[in-house]
Design an enzyme around this catalytic site. Sequence first.
Site, PDB file in Angstrom:
ATOM      1  N   LEU A   1      39.134  30.613  58.640  1.00 27.26           N
ATOM      2  CA  LEU A   1      39.103  30.789  60.095  1.00 27.26           C
ATOM      3  C   LEU A   1      40.242  31.711  60.525  1.00 27.26           C
ATOM      4  O   LEU A   1      40.735  31.584  61.643  1.00 27.26           O
ATOM      5  CB  LEU A   1      39.207  29.432  60.811  1.00 27.26           C
ATOM      6  CG  LEU A   1      37.956  28.556  60.816  1.00 27.26           C
ATOM      7  CD1 LEU A   1      38.192  27.285  61.627  1.00 27.26           C
ATOM      8  CD2 LEU A   1      36.740  29.298  61.370  1.00 27.26           C
TER       9      LEU A   1
ATOM     10  N   ASP B   1      35.631  44.005  25.353  1.00 22.59           N
ATOM     11  CA  ASP B   1      35.486  44.947  26.461  1.00 22.59           C
ATOM     12  C   ASP B   1      35.226  46.333  25.900  1.00 22.59           C
ATOM     13  O   ASP B   1      35.687  46.673  24.810  1.00 22.59           O
ATOM     14  CB  ASP B   1      36.727  44.957  27.358  1.00 22.59           C
ATOM     15  CG  ASP B   1      36.397  45.422  28.773  1.00 22.59           C
ATOM     16  OD1 ASP B   1      36.358  44.576  29.683  1.00 22.59           O
ATOM     17  OD2 ASP B   1      36.156  46.638  28.957  1.00 22.59           O
TER      18      ASP B   1
ATOM     19  N   CYS C   1      33.657  40.988  46.015  1.00 21.04           N
ATOM     20  CA  CYS C   1      32.547  40.024  46.029  1.00 21.04           C
ATOM     21  C   CYS C   1      31.761  39.973  47.340  1.00 21.04           C
ATOM     22  O   CYS C   1      30.557  40.211  47.348  1.00 21.04           O
ATOM     23  CB  CYS C   1      33.071  38.632  45.690  1.00 21.04           C
ATOM     24  SG  CYS C   1      33.599  38.503  43.973  1.00 21.04           S
TER      25      CYS C   1
ATOM     26  N   GLU D   1      30.788  31.827  38.625  1.00 25.25           N
ATOM     27  CA  GLU D   1      32.244  31.732  38.712  1.00 25.25           C
ATOM     28  C   GLU D   1      32.651  31.629  40.183  1.00 25.25           C
ATOM     29  O   GLU D   1      32.177  32.393  41.009  1.00 25.25           O
ATOM     30  CB  GLU D   1      32.865  32.991  38.078  1.00 25.25           C
ATOM     31  CG  GLU D   1      34.367  33.017  38.108  1.00 25.25           C
ATOM     32  CD  GLU D   1      34.957  31.772  37.463  1.00 25.25           C
ATOM     33  OE1 GLU D   1      34.747  31.555  36.268  1.00 25.25           O
ATOM     34  OE2 GLU D   1      35.638  30.995  38.171  1.00 25.25           O
TER      35      GLU D   1
ATOM     36  N   THR E   1      28.015  37.417  38.771  1.00 28.01           N
ATOM     37  CA  THR E   1      27.160  37.034  39.903  1.00 28.01           C
ATOM     38  C   THR E   1      25.892  37.879  39.819  1.00 28.01           C
ATOM     39  O   THR E   1      25.958  39.109  39.934  1.00 28.01           O
ATOM     40  CB  THR E   1      27.909  37.303  41.220  1.00 28.01           C
ATOM     41  OG1 THR E   1      29.132  36.566  41.179  1.00 28.01           O
ATOM     42  CG2 THR E   1      27.087  36.882  42.417  1.00 28.01           C
TER      43      THR E   1
ATOM     44  N   ARG F   1      39.115  32.230  42.936  1.00 34.57           N
ATOM     45  CA  ARG F   1      39.590  33.132  43.990  1.00 34.57           C
ATOM     46  C   ARG F   1      40.591  34.081  43.375  1.00 34.57           C
ATOM     47  O   ARG F   1      41.519  33.641  42.702  1.00 34.57           O
ATOM     48  CB  ARG F   1      40.290  32.323  45.103  1.00 34.57           C
ATOM     49  CG  ARG F   1      39.412  31.325  45.809  1.00 34.57           C
ATOM     50  CD  ARG F   1      40.250  30.319  46.555  1.00 34.57           C
ATOM     51  NE  ARG F   1      41.154  29.580  45.662  1.00 34.57           N
ATOM     52  CZ  ARG F   1      42.228  28.890  46.048  1.00 34.57           C
ATOM     53  NH1 ARG F   1      42.554  28.836  47.325  1.00 34.57           N
ATOM     54  NH2 ARG F   1      42.983  28.257  45.168  1.00 34.57           N
TER      55      ARG F   1
ATOM     56  N   ASN G   1      28.907  32.590  48.716  1.00 26.04           N
ATOM     57  CA  ASN G   1      29.673  33.766  49.144  1.00 26.04           C
ATOM     58  C   ASN G   1      29.184  34.287  50.496  1.00 26.04           C
ATOM     59  O   ASN G   1      29.985  34.684  51.342  1.00 26.04           O
ATOM     60  CB  ASN G   1      29.587  34.872  48.087  1.00 26.04           C
ATOM     61  CG  ASN G   1      30.698  34.726  47.056  1.00 26.04           C
ATOM     62  OD1 ASN G   1      31.456  33.768  47.096  1.00 26.04           O
ATOM     63  ND2 ASN G   1      30.794  35.659  46.146  1.00 26.04           N
TER      64      ASN G   1
END
Length: 432
Positions: A252, A30, A262, A151, A122, A154, A210
């Site tokens: 829902l 990083d 995301c 990926e 993404t 969650r 997504n």
Amino acid sequence: MKISIIGTGYVGLPTGVGLAELGHQVICIDREISKINRLKEGEITLFEDGLEELLKKNLAKGNISFTNSMKEGITGADIVLIAVGTPPHPETKEADMKYVHAAATELAQYLNKYTVIATKSTVPVGTGDDIEILISKTNPHAKFDVVSLPEFLREGFAVYDFFNPDRIIIGTDSDSAKNVLTELYKPFAEKSKILFVKRRSSETIKYASNAFLALKIHYINEMADFCEKANADIDEVAKGMGLDSRIGNKFLNPGPGYGGSCFPKDTYAMHFMAKQNGVELTLIDAAIKGNEKRKQNIAKKIISKINHIYAPKIAILGLTFKGGTDDCRESPAMEIIAELLKYELKITAYDPKGMKNANELLGDKIDYADNMYSVANDADILVILTEWEDFKSCDLHKIMVHMRHKNIFDTRNILNSELVKKIGFSYERIGQ
Ligand code: NAD
């Protein structure tokens, strides 16, 4: 296998720790020096259930290491996973590819044997082609394949999801890359579906998934608005709908709008990709607009409940974009608070894990409470904006004694409405 991961954030860190736990030799790279220093000491830099224990265990075993040096991280790698951010561009809101392009260019010079470069970030369709060109230009002798490896973890369940993925999508036509990744995902071969597809299909699967989930949330939110006017109950409606296996009962839950790092950015990116390809995605466009308006509408509703009170005080429960994470990026709570601040209202907030990140975004524009009871001190309304488990089981009597006016607005529908009303609160939730 030696696996290098570029980007040690919400995707890179749990992935690195998970791969180390499977016995691979993992090195995480990083740019942020303080992040790497903390991780080297076994200190987690983001909250995910179970992550700290696994990090410490694998550091002690020597399976995982951290570095700021691309040279140290990439040299000799069998697989390089790119897991850097693809945030929305500040002006156009399309996916900003500067971090991915920089990572590809930086890593290229250290490729010294055949390496699979897999994109976990993404990324817009066609990015695999761009990465290939960037690497070849920087290091014409490099032997590599670029693979799309989207990926699907969650946030809040990242460790669980790493070990229990629903599916693993691998986008490549290269047999050499397929062999390497088949070996990598061997431990999952029995319990997960591994699907090999074309690279561009894989890149599309991530956005299409997504966007679909964002649409589902937007749909139930619109149905909630309908229920409010039609005197129906969205929780009953969602339950009834969810029993249909074609619909399913997940996603829902009505609420203040979808958020997080995301869905908002990926729906925007999808909108731009469609435009570039001359296609109209009317449903996604409607969800983007509706979701933005929703947060403004929630703020207006809060104001309408207290605008008769002199110098009203608002107590907020929940700052993160969902429970189980410390991530406040694009959190509906952040956007609703920003709307409320336009009216110069006094706000105090509490979140079990997100206060530090919220403070970085909001600074001292709001006050922060120590716990979910003191947040209610002298408040005229208590607004629940995140569905933390702790909030579901809070002692409502204890909250009530602290409040000046006994109003609760539950935008996550997590409290027991009969109980709340019986205690004496004026209580409103979504879609009733
Ligand atoms: P993040 O912002 O938490 O982490 C990205 C990290 O990359 C940062 O620590 C940054 O310092 C580092 N970085 C950037 N450029 C670098 C470079 N050139 N060299 C080394 N390090 C570099 O991002 P995230 O939430 O982990 O997301 C990463 C990608 O994964 C994004 O494309 C996102 O859309 C995608 N994704 C995220 C999630 C999620 O739940 N957060 C889920 C699925 C996919």
